[in-house]
Design an enzyme around this catalytic site. Sequence first.
Site, PDB file in Angstrom:
ATOM      1  N   LYS A  90     -14.738  26.547  38.016  1.00 44.88           N
ATOM      2  CA  LYS A  90     -15.306  27.823  37.707  1.00 44.88           C
ATOM      3  C   LYS A  90     -16.618  27.681  37.115  1.00 44.88           C
ATOM      4  CE  LYS A  90     -12.110  30.878  38.704  1.00 44.88           C
ATOM      5  NZ  LYS A  90     -12.402  32.238  38.784  1.00 44.88           N
ATOM      6  N   ASP A 138      -9.328  34.957  32.544  1.00 40.11           N
ATOM      7  CA  ASP A 138      -7.930  34.546  32.053  1.00 40.11           C
ATOM      8  C   ASP A 138      -8.418  33.146  31.498  1.00 40.11           C
ATOM      9  OD1 ASP A 138      -8.482  32.516  34.328  1.00 40.11           O
ATOM     10  OD2 ASP A 138      -7.934  34.133  35.256  1.00 40.11           O
TER      11      ASP A 138
END
Length: 415
Positions: A90, A138
Amino acid sequence: MTTLDLPGQLAVLPLAHCAGGAGRATGPYPDRLKPILSLAAHAEAMTEIGEWPGYAPTPLVGLPGLARAAGLGAIHYKHEAGRFGLGSFKALGGAYAVLRLLKNEILRRTGQHASSRELIAGKFADIVSGITVTCATDGNHGRSVAWGAQTFGCQCVIYIHATVSEGRREAIARYGAEVIRTAGNYDDAVRTADADAKTHGRFIVSDTSYPGYTDVPRDVMQGYSVMVEEALQQWPEAAPPTHVFIQGGVGGLAAAVCAQMWERLGDARGRFIVVEPDKAACLYASALAGAPTAVHGDLDTLMAGLACGEVSLIAWEVLAAGTHDFLTIPDAAAVDTMRLLADTPFGDTPIAAGESAVAGLAGLLMACSRPRLAADLGLGPDSRVLLFGSEGATDPELYARLVGRSAEAVEGGAQ
Ligand SMILES: Cc1ncc(COP(=O)(O)O)c(C=O)c1O
């Protein structure tokens, strides 16, 4: 393939399979998908990200022992734990979208084209320091956005939902962001971040797209393509992968992998298989329905990065066309697979992989232990499988609880 002696319960846990649209289509990467993801936009991402301090390709780790045990020709696992010191792939996406957003703002306000290097050197600090980026997360995406904001010099506010662990909260706050915890699930946090951004004039850097909001999530996905290109450059076999098993949350990661491989390899791209937790299988539900379809509830899968109830619309456009199969797996399969990678009963290099990193491998192994499904998916001794281990032990406490020892103990201090 019936001889696979899988540790844990991988051979008996429930698994669901649904055929995807790619079974009906062949040919080159369609022009209509290029405004979403393309090799042309990938080139810019590669140039910018290659200039960031600390950039280095992550390793592609061969798992020959496991491949043999599973009756496959080869398994290669792209291990993203070391990505920019953030622990997951990410790092490439959110931070790249922050960069693109700041570059666009600078261009709009000054007419000048800024580069990563100039922003890092503080050249446009007067403009950038007045900009606030925000998102719901998240964990891993928010960490990337916060890190990007810190690296390029803007402000950052991150929203996390009720079940995101304290360890993940701290990992975001470490990069100087304000972190706000909201009630409800991930999709509720997305809506709160959106509403607050309107009130306070913040720029949303979301990894998921929805009607009217597609530019930023497209940049996020294009950032991920750097990882895919690295894997293709590192691929050590004489012929390309025959299969890719990739985990899905909102579908951004899967779409980036699908598009990059499809445009680079055309018909030789192999079979593309998306794996989701059975408690948060919005891509699988969309494949069944033939259109973007939400799944509801608290989505309380252990695979926190995959706990998404709504697909990213632009990711779905790519996946609807390019996915051959969708699988769902239970949480216990992820835990067994984390232990398998750590314990290496087949003599491979030990890998400390996070809960969300292993869904692709779990789906592969579960499929291998079911002869009918393995045959359906074309898995056998000639298969060369590419996996993306999308995170390391990004929640160290949870990792140690699930595996029985720390990531450092597993990898001998390598992580
Ligand atoms: C480690 C990890 N793997 C996979 C994913 C899934 O990515 P996407 O939501 O783009 O499908 C995520 C998402 O946060 C993640 O954190």
